[in-house]
Scaffold this active site. Structure first.
Site, PDB file in Angstrom:
ATOM      1  N   ARG A   2      36.789  23.664  40.166  1.00 20.15           N
ATOM      2  CA  ARG A   2      35.941  23.166  41.354  1.00 20.15           C
ATOM      3  C   ARG A   2      35.219  24.073  42.656  1.00 20.15           C
ATOM      4  NH1 ARG A   2      39.235  22.731  45.539  1.00 20.15           N
ATOM      5  NH2 ARG A   2      41.549  22.360  45.398  1.00 20.15           N
TER       6      ARG A   2
ATOM      7  N   ARG B 245      31.880  21.570  51.009  1.00 25.32           N
ATOM      8  CA  ARG B 245      32.673  20.957  52.501  1.00 25.32           C
ATOM      9  C   ARG B 245      32.129  20.414  53.412  1.00 25.32           C
ATOM     10  NH1 ARG B 245      38.435  23.677  53.830  1.00 25.32           N
ATOM     11  NH2 ARG B 245      38.991  24.075  51.897  1.00 25.32           N
TER      12      ARG B 245
ATOM     13  N   ARG C 207      45.906  41.262  36.435  1.00 26.75           N
ATOM     14  CA  ARG C 207      45.339  41.498  36.282  1.00 26.75           C
ATOM     15  C   ARG C 207      45.786  42.321  37.058  1.00 26.75           C
ATOM     16  NH1 ARG C 207      40.130  43.443  35.380  1.00 26.75           N
ATOM     17  NH2 ARG C 207      39.246  43.174  37.697  1.00 26.75           N
TER      18      ARG C 207
ATOM     19  N   ARG D   6      37.629  42.876  49.103  1.00 25.44           N
ATOM     20  CA  ARG D   6      37.917  42.336  50.438  1.00 25.44           C
ATOM     21  C   ARG D   6      38.733  43.752  51.113  1.00 25.44           C
ATOM     22  NH1 ARG D   6      42.295  37.454  50.478  1.00 25.44           N
ATOM     23  NH2 ARG D   6      44.045  38.982  49.077  1.00 25.44           N
TER      24      ARG D   6
ATOM     25  N   GLU E 274      40.854  46.494  49.150  1.00 28.36           N
ATOM     26  CA  GLU E 274      41.648  46.124  47.872  1.00 28.36           C
ATOM     27  C   GLU E 274      40.730  46.318  46.711  1.00 28.36           C
ATOM     28  OE1 GLU E 274      42.873  41.488  47.663  1.00 28.36           O
ATOM     29  OE2 GLU E 274      44.091  42.019  49.201  1.00 28.36           O
TER      30      GLU E 274
ATOM     31  N   TYR F 289      50.497  32.039  38.025  1.00 28.73           N
ATOM     32  CA  TYR F 289      50.649  31.932  39.639  1.00 28.73           C
ATOM     33  C   TYR F 289      50.889  31.043  40.483  1.00 28.73           C
ATOM     34  CZ  TYR F 289      47.846  33.928  43.926  1.00 28.73           C
ATOM     35  OH  TYR F 289      47.852  34.182  45.305  1.00 28.73           O
TER      36      TYR F 289
ATOM     37  N   ASP G 267      51.324  29.401  44.339  1.00 25.85           N
ATOM     38  CA  ASP G 267      51.306  30.306  45.551  1.00 25.85           C
ATOM     39  C   ASP G 267      52.962  30.339  47.117  1.00 25.85           C
ATOM     40  OD1 ASP G 267      48.907  29.986  46.538  1.00 25.85           O
ATOM     41  OD2 ASP G 267      48.741  28.092  46.151  1.00 25.85           O
TER      42      ASP G 267
END
Length: 365
Positions: free
Chosen positions: A171, A175, A248, A279, A299, A347, A349
């Protein structure tokens, strides 16, 4: 000395486990091959600025229990993640919101934005997306995709979007409000004084050795502990005998600049493929710094090879099947537990890392 647990990896997962084990009267030795504790959340102080050495780490969670847990180790500021994206000479707010759409199409209302996106999607006639490009186009239309998704994603993965599977983008958060807060989570912030202090508190009173490679150490100390918690790469633990899982990697170029404010925001993404970095992080803005100098990190996303620092697991079907085979080997281990991002090939958080470590504590102790 003989320990109850040898914890391999002094990152968040290993440190939470060691802290909780010590509280329950267990002895732990924590080792890490890096020259410091903290894993990827490690902060290094440069020019009085806490530099996120391994990339931007913004703590966010909707789990009140985890928020309260981490707040016992640090006071958090009220930092809100509001990244900015640069495409050629245009500047856009992220996540994709009304500020983004207003700038892109010179419009003002949510309905205008919805109409433009819907019209662009209709023109494409994509019924079943066959790759990431078609998936993103079918979710956000051509303008958002070409300016803000395509180049950035291709740099991140090192492949054309047409070669990437559609499932990578399930997705795209569109917003239709003028809100630049990237995360939907209720709790968000940066620990004042940096993340390293959190890990120091967790590991206070626990034996820790840095610059220590597990494989060399265990050869010399085979009976150092009753059990091992391994938070490194599960395939490396088995000497890649079924093959190497793919990751990666990320390379950072960090420099001190003789100005007090370089880009006006902590995180600025560069979404053109022609710009080699993904970034630039300006670390002082995480803690509202007023130092005379500033520190920035560019980065660069890169292919991973054995021996490099792994960052993001490439969770495609092939790698997930290989991981399942390694999990079968792990299930036969009587005295070894695998945990964390690399041990679980997933991965996480930061809040999910802490939650997973606490779940392991409940199960194990």
């Amino acid at each position: 000395m003989k320990y109850d647990y040898l914890v391999v990896g002094a990152g968040l997962f290993g440190s939470v486990f060691a802290y909780e084990a010590k509280k329950r009267g267990k002895t732990c030795l924590v080792i890490d091959k890096r020259p410091h504790i903290g894993g990827n959340v490690y902060c290094e102080e440069i020019e009085g600025i806490n530099v996120h050495k391994y990339g931007a780490h913004i703590f966010h969670t909707s789990n009140k229990k985890i928020w309260e847990y981490v707040n016992q180790f640090a006071e958090f500021n009220n930092y809100i993640n509001s990244p900015v994206a640069v495409y050629k000479d245009e500047l856009y707010n992220l996540p994709f919101n009304m500020n983004t759409f207003s700038k892109m199409w010179n419009i003002r209302t949510p309905q205008e934005a919805k109409d433009i996106i819907a019209a662009q999607i209709r023109e494409l006639h994509i019924e079943e997306p066959k790759n990431l490009e078609e998936q993103a186009l079918s979710l956000a239309g051509r303008d958002v995709y070409e300016k803000l998704v395509k180049g950035y994603t291709e740099k991140q993965w090192g492949r054309d979007c047409t070669e990437l599977p559609a499932f990578i983008i399930k997705r795209l958060p569109l917003r239709f409000t003028y809100d630049n807060n990237y995360f939907n989570d209720r709790f968000q912030g940066i620990p004042m004084g940096g993340y390293t202090k959190i890990i120091e508190k967790m590991l206070d009173g626990i034996d820790v050795r840095v610059n220590t490679d597990y494989f060399e150490f265990i050869k010399e100390n085979p009976s150092v502990a009753d059990k091992i918690l391994f938070t490194g790469m599960i395939d490396e633990f088995y000497d890649y005998k079924l093959g190497a899982l793919e990751y990666r990697s990320v390379r950072f170029e960090t420099e001190v600049l003789d100005c007090d404010n370089y880009q006006g925001n902590a995180v600025v993404n560069y979404t053109e493929r022609e710009v080699p970095y993904t970034r630039i992080i300006e670390h002082k803005h995480f803690e509202f710094g007023t130092q005379e100098k500033t520190v920035i990190s560019r980065e660069y996303s890169s292919e991973w090879k054995v021996g490099m620092e792994p960052y993001y697991p490439v969770n495609n079907d092939q790698n997930n099947q290989l991981f399942e085979e390694y999990k079968k080997l792990a299930a036969k281990e009587e005295n070894v537990i695998f945990g964390g991002r690399l041990g679980n090939y997933q991965y996480y958080d930061m809040d999910k890392v802490i939650e997973a470590a606490l779940n392991l504590v409940e199960k194990e102790l």
